[in-house]
Enzyme design. Structure first.
Site, PDB file in Angstrom:
ATOM      1  N   GLY A  69       0.796  -1.227   0.000  1.00  0.00           N
ATOM      2  CA  GLY A  69       0.000   0.000   0.000  1.00  0.00           C
ATOM      3  C   GLY A  69       0.826   1.274   0.000  1.00  0.00           C
ATOM      4  O   GLY A  69       0.275   2.372   0.039  1.00  0.00           O
TER       5      GLY A  69
ATOM      6  N   SER B 106       3.268  -1.595 -14.048  1.00  0.00           N
ATOM      7  CA  SER B 106       2.941  -0.178 -13.851  1.00  0.00           C
ATOM      8  C   SER B 106       1.766   0.254 -14.714  1.00  0.00           C
ATOM      9  O   SER B 106       0.865   0.946 -14.245  1.00  0.00           O
ATOM     10  CB  SER B 106       4.146   0.709 -14.158  1.00  0.00           C
ATOM     11  OG  SER B 106       5.167   0.474 -13.212  1.00  0.00           O
TER      12      SER B 106
ATOM     13  N   TYR C 148      -1.793   1.804 -13.132  1.00  0.00           N
ATOM     14  CA  TYR C 148      -2.406   3.087 -13.460  1.00  0.00           C
ATOM     15  C   TYR C 148      -3.756   2.922 -14.145  1.00  0.00           C
ATOM     16  O   TYR C 148      -4.708   3.647 -13.842  1.00  0.00           O
ATOM     17  CB  TYR C 148      -1.463   3.910 -14.343  1.00  0.00           C
ATOM     18  CG  TYR C 148      -0.167   4.267 -13.664  1.00  0.00           C
ATOM     19  CD1 TYR C 148       1.061   3.976 -14.249  1.00  0.00           C
ATOM     20  CD2 TYR C 148      -0.161   4.893 -12.414  1.00  0.00           C
ATOM     21  CE1 TYR C 148       2.257   4.301 -13.619  1.00  0.00           C
ATOM     22  CE2 TYR C 148       1.036   5.217 -11.783  1.00  0.00           C
ATOM     23  CZ  TYR C 148       2.226   4.919 -12.387  1.00  0.00           C
ATOM     24  OH  TYR C 148       3.408   5.230 -11.760  1.00  0.00           O
TER      25      TYR C 148
END
Lengths: 115, 171
Positions: B102, B134, B138
């Site tokens: 997190g 990644s 996103y």
């Protein structure tokens, strides 16, 4: 033809705003332009300006690179920059430009922490 | 595990450079990092900061252990002439051993809050297309890939090209 390159002044914002719209029309995205010359005046010519308008700043501030984005179909611009030595990093290194805005940015700000 | 997210200070510069190099290595481009600690210090903590940095540090398990910097984000403010202020996320990295806890989400949440507070209409950055984890991270959170959706390509002029362009013309 004689022309002069100079630093923009507050009074130039109406012209700058007009040219921003002209460029957005050329880039086929005029509906994405949301700010007017008033915001440009406020953000560029106040105590702590958010932008400056000359290429000479790059050399003055001892920058090692100048980076920009170009649309893939905009061949005249891509050729113009390539002729002056720019590399297309999307092609050579695979970089993609990403953005969070509007509701998605809101959601990110309010995401519950994972504990 | 307790971690703390805070603004970077001059003493964090060695850790920032270490993480910059680790991220560059992950992106398989570590040979491109030529920046020094001295430059990072001058550029981030001088009269005119060229970047802002937040770092995540954890407390070691034993109280005698030093705090360890395990993640960071480097950002600055840019201007989009269509919509105004933007937060540009330049670097964002969490050390391998500390992922999945997190920390990354916490950094993004902090930056998004900052973007809202400073009236930025968007947060922008680049991702290498082969960086699947990644890209998914996103996309899951609603990011738009402007290269794909609108056709934007990232161009760069390096120092040699800049010198040539800045030189006065022969006419």
């Amino acid at each position: 033809m004689n022309f002069k390159i100079r630093r923009a002044a507050k009074e130039d914002c109406k012209d700058i705003s007009r040219m921003i719209m002209d460029l957005a029309i050329y880039e086929k995205m005029p509906d994405q332009v949301k700010i007017s010359h008033e915001e440009l005046e406020r953000d560029g010519f106040c105590q702590n300006p958010l932008f400056e308008s000359l290429l000479s700043k790059v050399a003055e501030k001892q920058c090692v690179r100048l980076q920009l984005s170009v649309l893939n179909w905009n061949t005249p611009s891509r050729d113009f920059y390539a002729a002056k030595g720019a590399q297309d990093l999307t092609v050579t290194e695979g970089w993609h430009a990403i953005r969070f805005d509007g509701q998605n940015l809101d959601n990110l700000a309010n995401e519950a922490p994972k504990d | 595990m307790e971690y703390k997210l805070r603004k970077a200070e001059p003493r964090d510069v060695p850790d920032i450079l270490r993480l910059v190099k680790e991220l560059a290595k992950y992106e398989e481009m570590e040979h491109q990092v030529t920046l020094t600690e001295k430059e990072l210090l001058e550029d981030g903590f001088g009269d005119t900061p060229f970047y802002h940095c937040i770092i995540t540090e954890i407390q070691g398990e034993k109280s005698s252990e030093d705090r360890k910097v395990v993640g960071f984000a480097m950002y600055y403010f840019t201007y989009d002439p269509w919509v105004g202020k933007q937060l540009y996320l330049e670097e964002f990295y969490v050390m391998d051993e500390y992922r999945g806890l997190g920390i990354g989400s916490g950094i993004l949440r902090h930056l998004s809050n900052l973007a809202m507070k400073t009236r930025c209409t968007g947060m922008m950055f680049v991702v290498a297309e082969n960086n699947e984890p990644s890209v998914q991270f996103y996309k899951r959170r609603g990011a738009e890939d402007l290269s794909q959706e609108e056709g934007w390509r990232l161009f760069r002029f390096d120092k040699d090209s800049l010198v040539k362009m800045a030189a006065p013309s022969e006419e």
